[in-house]
Design an enzyme around this catalytic site. Structure first.
Site, mmCIF file in Angstrom:
data_model
loop_
_atom_site.group_PDB
_atom_site.id
_atom_site.type_symbol
_atom_site.label_atom_id
_atom_site.label_comp_id
_atom_site.label_asym_id
_atom_site.label_seq_id
_atom_site.Cartn_x
_atom_site.Cartn_y
_atom_site.Cartn_z
ATOM 1 N N CYS A 2 31.886 -80.945 -2.311
ATOM 2 C CA CYS A 2 31.672 -81.370 -3.694
ATOM 3 C C CYS A 2 31.800 -80.160 -4.613
ATOM 4 C CB CYS A 2 30.317 -82.016 -3.948
ATOM 5 S SG CYS A 2 29.977 -83.439 -2.947
ATOM 6 N N ARG A 27 37.218 -78.719 -2.779
ATOM 7 C CA ARG A 27 35.895 -78.907 -2.180
ATOM 8 C C ARG A 27 35.613 -80.356 -1.813
ATOM 9 N NH1 ARG A 27 32.652 -74.498 -3.102
ATOM 10 N NH2 ARG A 27 30.821 -75.748 -2.707
ATOM 11 N N TRP A 73 32.874 -85.001 -2.043
ATOM 12 C CA TRP A 73 33.209 -85.171 -0.634
ATOM 13 C C TRP A 73 32.044 -85.987 -0.072
ATOM 14 C CZ3 TRP A 73 31.235 -84.024 4.248
ATOM 15 C CH2 TRP A 73 32.144 -84.089 5.305
ATOM 16 N N ASN A 99 25.667 -81.236 -5.402
ATOM 17 C CA ASN A 99 26.440 -80.826 -4.230
ATOM 18 C C ASN A 99 25.419 -80.450 -3.161
ATOM 19 O OD1 ASN A 99 28.068 -79.480 -2.362
ATOM 20 N ND2 ASN A 99 28.087 -77.592 -3.552
ATOM 21 N N GLY A 100 25.465 -81.125 -2.020
ATOM 22 C CA GLY A 100 24.504 -80.831 -0.948
ATOM 23 C C GLY A 100 23.926 -82.131 -0.400
ATOM 24 N N GLU A 484 44.939 -72.238 16.723
ATOM 25 C CA GLU A 484 45.099 -72.266 15.269
ATOM 26 C C GLU A 484 46.368 -73.044 14.878
ATOM 27 O OE1 GLU A 484 43.293 -71.820 12.855
ATOM 28 O OE2 GLU A 484 44.588 -71.441 11.158
ATOM 29 N N LYS A 488 46.341 -76.348 12.530
ATOM 30 C CA LYS A 488 47.143 -76.460 11.303
ATOM 31 C C LYS A 488 47.929 -77.763 11.327
ATOM 32 C CE LYS A 488 45.590 -74.315 9.426
ATOM 33 N NZ LYS A 488 44.486 -73.478 9.468
ATOM 34 N N GLU A 491 45.608 -80.962 11.091
ATOM 35 C CA GLU A 491 44.864 -81.213 9.853
ATOM 36 C C GLU A 491 45.756 -81.578 8.685
ATOM 37 O OE1 GLU A 491 42.245 -77.941 8.831
ATOM 38 O OE2 GLU A 491 43.827 -76.461 8.970
ATOM 39 N N HIS A 507 45.946 -77.917 34.639
ATOM 40 C CA HIS A 507 44.697 -78.598 34.971
ATOM 41 C C HIS A 507 44.440 -79.800 34.072
ATOM 42 C CE1 HIS A 507 43.897 -75.351 37.717
ATOM 43 N NE2 HIS A 507 44.161 -74.492 36.747
ATOM 44 N N LYS A 606 37.448 -77.821 1.867
ATOM 45 C CA LYS A 606 37.634 -76.415 2.198
ATOM 46 C C LYS A 606 36.316 -75.716 2.492
ATOM 47 C CE LYS A 606 40.470 -72.610 1.361
ATOM 48 N NZ LYS A 606 41.052 -72.747 2.696
HETATM 49 C C1 G6P Z 1 36.548 -76.157 6.808
HETATM 50 C C2 G6P Z 1 37.902 -75.706 6.295
HETATM 51 C C3 G6P Z 1 38.533 -74.763 7.314
HETATM 52 C C4 G6P Z 1 37.619 -73.601 7.602
HETATM 53 C C5 G6P Z 1 36.225 -74.071 8.041
HETATM 54 C C6 G6P Z 1 35.242 -72.927 8.064
HETATM 55 O O1 G6P Z 1 36.707 -76.964 7.913
HETATM 56 O O2 G6P Z 1 38.731 -76.825 6.062
HETATM 57 O O3 G6P Z 1 39.763 -74.277 6.806
HETATM 58 O O4 G6P Z 1 38.166 -72.810 8.615
HETATM 59 O O5 G6P Z 1 35.721 -75.032 7.109
HETATM 60 O O6 G6P Z 1 35.080 -72.454 6.755
HETATM 61 P P1 G6P Z 1 34.692 -70.989 6.369
HETATM 62 O O7 G6P Z 1 34.717 -70.991 4.857
HETATM 63 O O8 G6P Z 1 33.317 -70.762 6.894
HETATM 64 O O9 G6P Z 1 35.673 -70.069 6.942
#
Ligand code: G6P
Length: 611
Positions: A2, A27, A73, A99-100, A484, A488, A491, A507, A606
């Site tokens: 949020c 956010r 969110w 937010n929270g 990673e 990517k 997501e 395995h 994010k």
């Molecule tokens: C969310 C974001 C990711 C990020 C993760 C951890 O899932 O979409 O891109 O890696 O949070 O966030 P941080 O800000 O702690 O790296």
């Protein structure tokens, strides 16, 4: 999670708030809403993105020089018009954005319902604004006091802004566990979840602390703690430029951020490496030099992409500094009873510096006496303010929800930390340091070269854009790169993707391989090259399609793989920084070709400030 924006001053509030909400949309983007004071409180809200809200209010005269806005969110209550913020009190005189999470909203709601309060949404937030109204009714307190008292009764995390029909010159803001920045102008104030909505109006900001309430009028601001002590806030200057927040000619923020990596990696190393002297300097942790000589163990805590960076860090720190390293998901670590001693160093990695689980893991490790370092990107965020020491990644604002440049910057900082700790512990020779740092210094140029494969990667993306599954395999420090790469892809393109250590394929995942399965290998010329070649053959023997990331000039893999992407030759220690680049581009192009919203993938946010 949020985004919130508030404004009080002399300008039209609506354009400032809407622009701010667009900046904070990373956010959360389930719904958006605004509250304006225009001869009384006006509230407009809508499920969907900020642009849906804009369409919704098209044609409406939106006056007022005080207001607030929210982009959501969803946590409590599905994304819908009625669950959108702002929420109002029963008498419609108060509005709130939040937010929270208010964790004890259940019992509070029950009490309020028994007193006749009627709720219009499924949110925890609405409970808080009714509680404030209830306190006013019961005690006759003014709004300032009622808000403060209400906050002593709630458990959970919040950044809130409140407006009242009876107070045309007052915004109340408070925070606990969720970020909040106040911009200080001349006769005007700005409130936001981060500084991005504020930067074009003022560079003077206050980061509100946990358990603080700010009473903001056009004439000034008063900050008190929730237990009613006046606190003089510290005004600091923002180090943020407006251009950093714009797409700068790229179609998406993600692509811009991928292309920024030569610069962001260089910025991250600036003033920290001295190749000719074979020396690394990390000002943020230099007071802990003696401590680093005596630590028994390093525990890295992080979530998501930052956790992947932590895994790369594990290889580097163990290799060079010879300290045992454990890498933990912050969300798991905090709910175990981990064994931590004062001789442990905990490194928390977080792009946003606000991730709730990472914050909680830090709290736990602190309680147990460990020293805590942070590796964060957002300057002044909560994590760097709670850790003992740390190193900023200096990647600049990352707006695409899928992390790219923040990841390579985190890996860069971890590389520097590994060398720094090795230096303090005497586990690396001067000669080796000179060689490694000389090579590291060239990495920004090599990343630039790796980016040149973009058009070729686009062709590969076209061939695999309709896949439903994809495997990513690597060994050693290329294993976290595989994780990673898979993250990517899944997501942003919604293709199911998994990362695996290449040898583990036998395995389980090997059962999935058939002519419809693309398998991405990181097959660079390093210590596991020969082994990876055997794994590629195993995939080919089962008709899988192989896309291999190889070292420039490689011929062996070229002969077996369906597609190869070359990255420049470098020391094994730095391969993750280069091998990540084509995987980011591959995910990006596939997602664009599938028509996905690359910068704002569904259901993600994010900054995850809820557990
Ligand atoms: C969310 C974001 C990711 C990020 C993760 C951890 O899932 O979409 O891109 O890696 O949070 O966030 P941080 O800000 O702690 O790296």
């Amino acid at each position: 999670m949020c985004g919130i924006v508030g404004y009080i001053g002399f300008r039209d509030a609506y354009p400032i708030i809407i622009k701010g909400l667009h900046r904070l949309e990373y956010r959360g983007y389930d719904s958006a809403g605004i509250s304006l004071f225009d001869k009384g409180l006006r509230v407009y809200k809508k499920a969907g993105k900020v642009s849906d809200l804009e369409n919704f209010v098209k044609g409406v005269k939106l006056g007022g020089t005080m207001g607030m806005g929210h982009t959501r969110w969803a946590t409590h209550g599905a994304p819908s018009d009625r669950n959108s913020h702002p929420h109002s009190s029963g008498n419609r005189k108060l509005t709130i954005i939040h937010n929270g999470i208010i964790e004890n909203y259940g019992p509070i709601k029950e009490t309020l319902v028994s007193k006749g309060h009627v709720f219009k949404s499924d949110t925890d937030t609405e409970v808080l604004i009714h509680l404030i109204e209830d306190i006013q009714n019961e005690t006759g307190f003014d709004l300032r006091e009622a808000v403060r008292v209400a906050l002593t009764k709630v458990i959970g995390a919040y950044a809130i802004v409140i407006m009242s029909e009876d107070e045309p010159d007052l915004l109340i803001a408070a925070r606990k566990g969720s970020p909040m920045v106040i911009g200080v102008g001349k006769g005007e104030y700005f409130i936001a979840s981060d500084a991005t909505p504020i930067v074009e109006y003022t560079k003077n900001v206050i980061y509100l602390n946990d358990n603080e309430v700010a009473y903001i009028t056009r004439e000034g601001l008063l900050v008190k703690t929730i237990d009613n002590k006046v606190h003089t806030p510290y005004i600091q200057e923002l180090d943020l430029k407006l251009e950093m927040l714009e797409k700068g000619g790229y179609d998406h923020f993600m692509l811009k951020e991928i292309y920024e990596q030569p610069r962001s990696i260089r910025d991250c190393m600036r003033g920290r490496i001295y190749p000719q002297q074979g020396k690394v300097q990390l000002g943020g942790i230099k007071e802990y030099t003696d401590k680093l000589k005596n630590i028994d163990r390093i525990i890295i805590v992080a979530c998501g992409t930052s956790w992947h960076a932590g895994l790369v860090g594990e290889y580097l720190i163990e290799e060079y500094a010879r300290v045992p390293v454990e890498v933990e998901y912050a969300s798991e670590f905090r709910y175990r009873n981990p064994i931590i001693t004062e001789k442990d160093l905990v490194i928390a990695i977080s792009q946003s510096g606000e991730t709730a689980d990472t914050m909680a893991a830090i709290g736990l490790a602190k309680e147990k006496g460990a020293t805590i370092f942070g590796i964060c990107n957002v300057v002044g965020a909560s994590i760097p303010r709670t850790t003992d020491a740390g190193v900023y990644t200096h990647a600049g604002p990352e707006i695409g929800v899928a992390s790219t440049k923040a990841f390579t910057a985190q890996v860069t900082v971890l590389t520097l930390m590994a060398f720094y700790i090795a230096q303090q512990r005497g586990t690396i020779t001067q000669g080796k340091m000179v060689a490694l740092l000389t090579e590291l210094n060239t990495i920004p140029e090599l990343v630039e070269r790796a980016l040149k494969a973009n058009e070729h990667i686009k062709e590969i993306a076209w061939a695999f854009k309709d896949s439903t599954n994809c495997l990513f395999l690597g060994r050693g420090s290329s294993f976290p790169v595989a994780l990673e790469g898979a993250l990517k892809l899944k997501e942003i393109s919604y293709i199911h993707a998994e990362g695996y250590p290449a040898a583990e394929m036998k395995h389980g995942p090997i059962a999935l391989i058939d002519e419809d399965m693309p398998v991405v290998f990181i097959a660079t010329k390093d210590s596991s090259y020969e082994k990876v070649i055997s794994n590629i053959q195993e995939v080919k023997a089962r008709k899988g399609h192989v896309i291999a990331i190889v070292t420039e000039g490689d011929t062996e893999v070229k002969g077996m793989a369906d597609y190869v992407v070359e990255i420049p030759q470098t020391d094994e220690a730095f391969v993750p920084l280069l091998a990540t680049i084509p995987l980011q581009l591959l995910a990006y192009h596939i997602a664009v070709m599938r028509g996905c919203n690359v910068d704002q993938p569904r259901n993600l946010a994010k900054s995850v400030t809820v557990e």
